[in-house]
Write an enzyme that holds these catalytic residues in place. Sequence first.
Site, PDB file in Angstrom:
ATOM      1  N   GLU A 121       0.543  -1.591   0.260  1.00  0.00           N
ATOM      2  CA  GLU A 121       0.091  -0.304  -0.277  1.00  0.00           C
ATOM      3  C   GLU A 121       0.911   1.005  -0.233  1.00  0.00           C
ATOM      4  O   GLU A 121       2.455   1.323   0.345  1.00  0.00           O
ATOM      5  CB  GLU A 121      -1.010  -0.126   1.450  1.00  0.00           C
ATOM      6  CG  GLU A 121      -2.011  -1.615   1.514  1.00  0.00           C
ATOM      7  CD  GLU A 121      -2.782  -1.533   2.107  1.00  0.00           C
ATOM      8  OE1 GLU A 121      -2.463  -0.473   3.466  1.00  0.00           O
ATOM      9  OE2 GLU A 121      -3.514  -2.010   2.431  1.00  0.00           O
ATOM     10  N   ASP A 230       8.714 -16.406   0.677  1.00  0.00           N
ATOM     11  CA  ASP A 230       9.408 -17.557   0.886  1.00  0.00           C
ATOM     12  C   ASP A 230       9.685 -18.894  -0.733  1.00  0.00           C
ATOM     13  O   ASP A 230      10.679 -19.065  -0.378  1.00  0.00           O
ATOM     14  CB  ASP A 230       8.937 -18.634   2.097  1.00  0.00           C
ATOM     15  CG  ASP A 230       9.613 -18.384   3.589  1.00  0.00           C
ATOM     16  OD1 ASP A 230      10.380 -16.991   3.371  1.00  0.00           O
ATOM     17  OD2 ASP A 230       9.597 -19.741   4.009  1.00  0.00           O
ATOM     18  N   GLN A 269      44.028  -5.694 -17.939  1.00  0.00           N
ATOM     19  CA  GLN A 269      44.430  -5.798 -16.775  1.00  0.00           C
ATOM     20  C   GLN A 269      43.142  -5.725 -15.976  1.00  0.00           C
ATOM     21  O   GLN A 269      41.573  -6.238 -15.249  1.00  0.00           O
ATOM     22  CB  GLN A 269      45.393  -6.113 -16.252  1.00  0.00           C
ATOM     23  CG  GLN A 269      46.396  -6.264 -16.724  1.00  0.00           C
ATOM     24  CD  GLN A 269      47.641  -7.164 -15.412  1.00  0.00           C
ATOM     25  OE1 GLN A 269      47.398  -6.172 -14.550  1.00  0.00           O
ATOM     26  NE2 GLN A 269      48.375  -7.570 -15.751  1.00  0.00           N
ATOM     27  N   GLN A 327      29.886   0.224 -18.496  1.00  0.00           N
ATOM     28  CA  GLN A 327      31.410   0.846 -18.764  1.00  0.00           C
ATOM     29  C   GLN A 327      31.932   0.115 -19.528  1.00  0.00           C
ATOM     30  O   GLN A 327      32.436   1.420 -19.531  1.00  0.00           O
ATOM     31  CB  GLN A 327      31.953   1.019 -16.897  1.00  0.00           C
ATOM     32  CG  GLN A 327      32.923   1.888 -16.117  1.00  0.00           C
ATOM     33  CD  GLN A 327      32.335   3.598 -16.249  1.00  0.00           C
ATOM     34  OE1 GLN A 327      31.268   3.448 -16.451  1.00  0.00           O
ATOM     35  NE2 GLN A 327      33.495   3.685 -16.172  1.00  0.00           N
ATOM     36  N   GLY A 331      30.635   4.483 -24.020  1.00  0.00           N
ATOM     37  CA  GLY A 331      29.232   5.903 -24.925  1.00  0.00           C
ATOM     38  C   GLY A 331      27.970   4.896 -25.513  1.00  0.00           C
ATOM     39  O   GLY A 331      27.153   5.153 -24.869  1.00  0.00           O
ATOM     40  N   GLU A 354       9.039  -7.206  -3.755  1.00  0.00           N
ATOM     41  CA  GLU A 354       9.190  -8.802  -2.712  1.00  0.00           C
ATOM     42  C   GLU A 354      10.517  -8.576  -1.761  1.00  0.00           C
ATOM     43  O   GLU A 354      10.803  -9.651  -1.758  1.00  0.00           O
ATOM     44  CB  GLU A 354       9.413 -10.296  -3.856  1.00  0.00           C
ATOM     45  CG  GLU A 354       8.168 -10.634  -4.268  1.00  0.00           C
ATOM     46  CD  GLU A 354       7.998 -11.565  -5.558  1.00  0.00           C
ATOM     47  OE1 GLU A 354       8.875 -12.444  -4.882  1.00  0.00           O
ATOM     48  OE2 GLU A 354       8.472 -11.307  -6.775  1.00  0.00           O
ATOM     49  N   GLY A 355      10.337  -6.994  -1.704  1.00  0.00           N
ATOM     50  CA  GLY A 355      11.898  -7.510   0.441  1.00  0.00           C
ATOM     51  C   GLY A 355      12.569  -6.415  -0.691  1.00  0.00           C
ATOM     52  O   GLY A 355      13.162  -7.514  -1.478  1.00  0.00           O
ATOM     53  N   SER A 357      16.906  -4.359  -0.905  1.00  0.00           N
ATOM     54  CA  SER A 357      17.051  -5.439   0.404  1.00  0.00           C
ATOM     55  C   SER A 357      18.002  -5.351   2.076  1.00  0.00           C
ATOM     56  O   SER A 357      17.928  -5.847   2.171  1.00  0.00           O
ATOM     57  CB  SER A 357      18.998  -4.690  -1.207  1.00  0.00           C
ATOM     58  OG  SER A 357      19.102  -5.115  -1.894  1.00  0.00           O
TER      59      SER A 357
HETATM   60  N1  COS Z   1       6.265 -18.415   6.740  1.00  0.00           N
HETATM   61  C1  COS Z   1       5.554 -19.025   7.633  1.00  0.00           C
HETATM   62  N2  COS Z   1       5.413 -17.631   8.591  1.00  0.00           N
HETATM   63  C2  COS Z   1       6.463 -16.738   8.708  1.00  0.00           C
HETATM   64  C3  COS Z   1       7.096 -16.413   7.801  1.00  0.00           C
HETATM   65  C4  COS Z   1       7.694 -17.456   6.986  1.00  0.00           C
HETATM   66  N3  COS Z   1       8.278 -16.822   5.588  1.00  0.00           N
HETATM   67  N4  COS Z   1       7.942 -14.873   8.474  1.00  0.00           N
HETATM   68  C5  COS Z   1       7.651 -14.633   9.387  1.00  0.00           C
HETATM   69  N5  COS Z   1       6.255 -15.336   9.907  1.00  0.00           N
HETATM   70  C6  COS Z   1       6.161 -15.206  11.191  1.00  0.00           C
HETATM   71  C7  COS Z   1       6.808 -14.838  12.007  1.00  0.00           C
HETATM   72  O1  COS Z   1       6.795 -16.175  12.370  1.00  0.00           O
HETATM   73  C8  COS Z   1       5.593 -14.853  13.149  1.00  0.00           C
HETATM   74  O2  COS Z   1       4.908 -15.354  13.268  1.00  0.00           O
HETATM   75  P1  COS Z   1       4.133 -15.244  15.332  1.00  0.00           P
HETATM   76  O3  COS Z   1       3.763 -13.598  15.671  1.00  0.00           O
HETATM   77  O4  COS Z   1       3.101 -16.142  15.419  1.00  0.00           O
HETATM   78  O5  COS Z   1       4.945 -15.578  15.644  1.00  0.00           O
HETATM   79  C9  COS Z   1       4.330 -13.279  11.771  1.00  0.00           C
HETATM   80  O6  COS Z   1       4.453 -14.113  10.334  1.00  0.00           O
HETATM   81  C10 COS Z   1       5.282 -12.328  11.928  1.00  0.00           C
HETATM   82  O7  COS Z   1       6.623 -11.829  12.103  1.00  0.00           O
HETATM   83  P2  COS Z   1       7.633 -11.392  12.254  1.00  0.00           P
HETATM   84  O8  COS Z   1       7.968 -10.958  13.369  1.00  0.00           O
HETATM   85  O9  COS Z   1       9.178 -11.332  11.558  1.00  0.00           O
HETATM   86  O10 COS Z   1       7.069  -9.891  11.596  1.00  0.00           O
HETATM   87  P3  COS Z   1       7.646  -7.567  11.096  1.00  0.00           P
HETATM   88  O11 COS Z   1       6.259  -7.564  10.852  1.00  0.00           O
HETATM   89  O12 COS Z   1       8.616  -7.784  11.767  1.00  0.00           O
HETATM   90  O13 COS Z   1       8.147  -8.274   9.431  1.00  0.00           O
HETATM   91  C11 COS Z   1       9.055  -8.388   7.344  1.00  0.00           C
HETATM   92  C12 COS Z   1       9.016  -9.296   9.049  1.00  0.00           C
HETATM   93  C13 COS Z   1       9.684  -7.091   7.704  1.00  0.00           C
HETATM   94  C14 COS Z   1      10.649  -9.263   7.448  1.00  0.00           C
HETATM   95  C15 COS Z   1       8.962  -8.387   6.754  1.00  0.00           C
HETATM   96  O14 COS Z   1       7.298  -7.224   7.016  1.00  0.00           O
HETATM   97  C16 COS Z   1       8.180  -8.341   4.951  1.00  0.00           C
HETATM   98  O15 COS Z   1       8.856  -9.675   4.734  1.00  0.00           O
HETATM   99  N6  COS Z   1       8.354  -7.030   4.442  1.00  0.00           N
HETATM  100  C17 COS Z   1       8.786  -7.031   3.240  1.00  0.00           C
HETATM  101  C18 COS Z   1       7.118  -7.564   2.448  1.00  0.00           C
HETATM  102  C19 COS Z   1       7.606  -7.280   0.669  1.00  0.00           C
HETATM  103  O16 COS Z   1       8.771  -7.952   0.441  1.00  0.00           O
HETATM  104  N7  COS Z   1       6.402  -6.618  -0.163  1.00  0.00           N
HETATM  105  C20 COS Z   1       6.639  -6.486  -1.110  1.00  0.00           C
HETATM  106  C21 COS Z   1       5.421  -7.159  -1.437  1.00  0.00           C
HETATM  107  S1  COS Z   1       5.517  -7.693  -3.027  1.00  0.00           S
HETATM  108  S2  COS Z   1       5.924  -6.904  -4.405  1.00  0.00           S
END
Ligand code: COS
Length: 371
Positions: A121, A230, A269, A327, A331, A354-355, A357
């Site tokens: 969002e 994942d 080199q 590079q 040009g 998708e997250g 770096s």
């Molecule tokens: N599989 C299953 N469960 C997962 C998981 C995974 N890969 N990763 C986290 N969880 C679970 C955790 O175990 C936790 O569960 P509990 O509350 O039961 O303990 C819960 O989800 C929350 O996890 P966490 O505390 O790590 O959440 P955060 O809010 O701190 O966020 C990040 C973690 C920053 C890593 C997450 O928000 C993220 O990946 N952000 C990027 C998002 C993204 O990729 N956006 C692009 C969208 S697609 S273009």
Amino acid sequence: MIDDWPFFEPAHHACAAEVEAWASIHAARLTDEHDADGSTRALAASMGEGGLLRATQAPLDVRALCIARDILARHSGLADFTFAMQGLGCGPMSLFGCPPAQAFMADVQAGRALAAFALSEADAGSDVAAMATTATRDGAGWILRGEKTWVSNGGIAGGYVVFARSGEAPGARGLTCFWLPAEWVRIVARIEVAAPHPLATIALDDVRVPDSHRIGAPGDGFKVAMATLDVFRATVGAAALGFARRGLALSLARAKSRHLFGAPLMDQQMTQAAIADSAVDVDAAALLVYRAAWLKDQGAARVSREASMAKLFATEAAHRVADRCAQLHGGMGVVRDAPPEVLTREVRALRVYEGASEIQRIVIARAEAAR
Ligand code: COS
């Protein structure tokens, strides 16, 4: 072609040959940056016809997904995008099921429909759990209200996976995932980006959604999103790898054909250092990508650490390789629509979507701390 590594089974070599055969005939032919919508539709239809999209749905073989993206990205960024979105936009249904989406998924697999994944969002990108879109219980169903942005295939998709705050608990524990056909969604605006692909902001105007369209349990939307990422984060690394391979090939061709100071560029080199560094980047990215994919395919429940390492390293590596490539071209490296310039634009977004770096580093550091 993929390397002869122990990560792969014979079926993966067959998959690589099939994708390479399709890509060498169709990928460039069907790619027109100036008509991203039309190209995406045509690429999906051709991939569906060629059987390539079977790999994008359950049972997901992450190595096959990575091999396909590795090869497609080397040929065409838009071909890679099209393939990837068919997978990501059906990922939650592939992993958790959603009976009302079945006919749509068959269309996606055949390349007749395009899929979309609406998570981000305006004020909740990296911090997914901060999303404001709401899902409110309404009798047997739900009412969804809010706006999603950076939605790939937004505007031309046949269906959208949508995440909303359902409020079972604060933060990450109070989100739910749904699948919505396109007619239930309003397109607010299309977004133009450096490497053109279909992208939009969409709105949900008090949309009534039957409970059967829910994916995963109420409150489990964050886990559905993370479990999907994942699988697909390693494949972003694979796309970066394909782009990096293209950059290395362009760099080598340039270094061998260009002469300066009376000798081929390759004899300098500093050129050799650039080529060597790019070759190491490619192989190291490949090892991390296919390690993450192999681990997931072995049945590991969580591969967040390995998938984040693969995505982080491969996307940053592709950026370095593309920059060295530009590079070495002097040009010609910045001439609009010349191959190095196209590559520079194509790799940029991978370090963000998708997250970003920075998010991958957070995931990796947390995993290290917990080991
Ligand atoms: N599989 C299953 N469960 C997962 C998981 C995974 N890969 N990763 C986290 N969880 C679970 C955790 O175990 C936790 O569960 P509990 O509350 O039961 O303990 C819960 O989800 C929350 O996890 P966490 O505390 O790590 O959440 P955060 O809010 O701190 O966020 C990040 C973690 C920053 C890593 C997450 O928000 C993220 O990946 N952000 C990027 C998002 C993204 O990729 N956006 C692009 C969208 S697609 S273009």
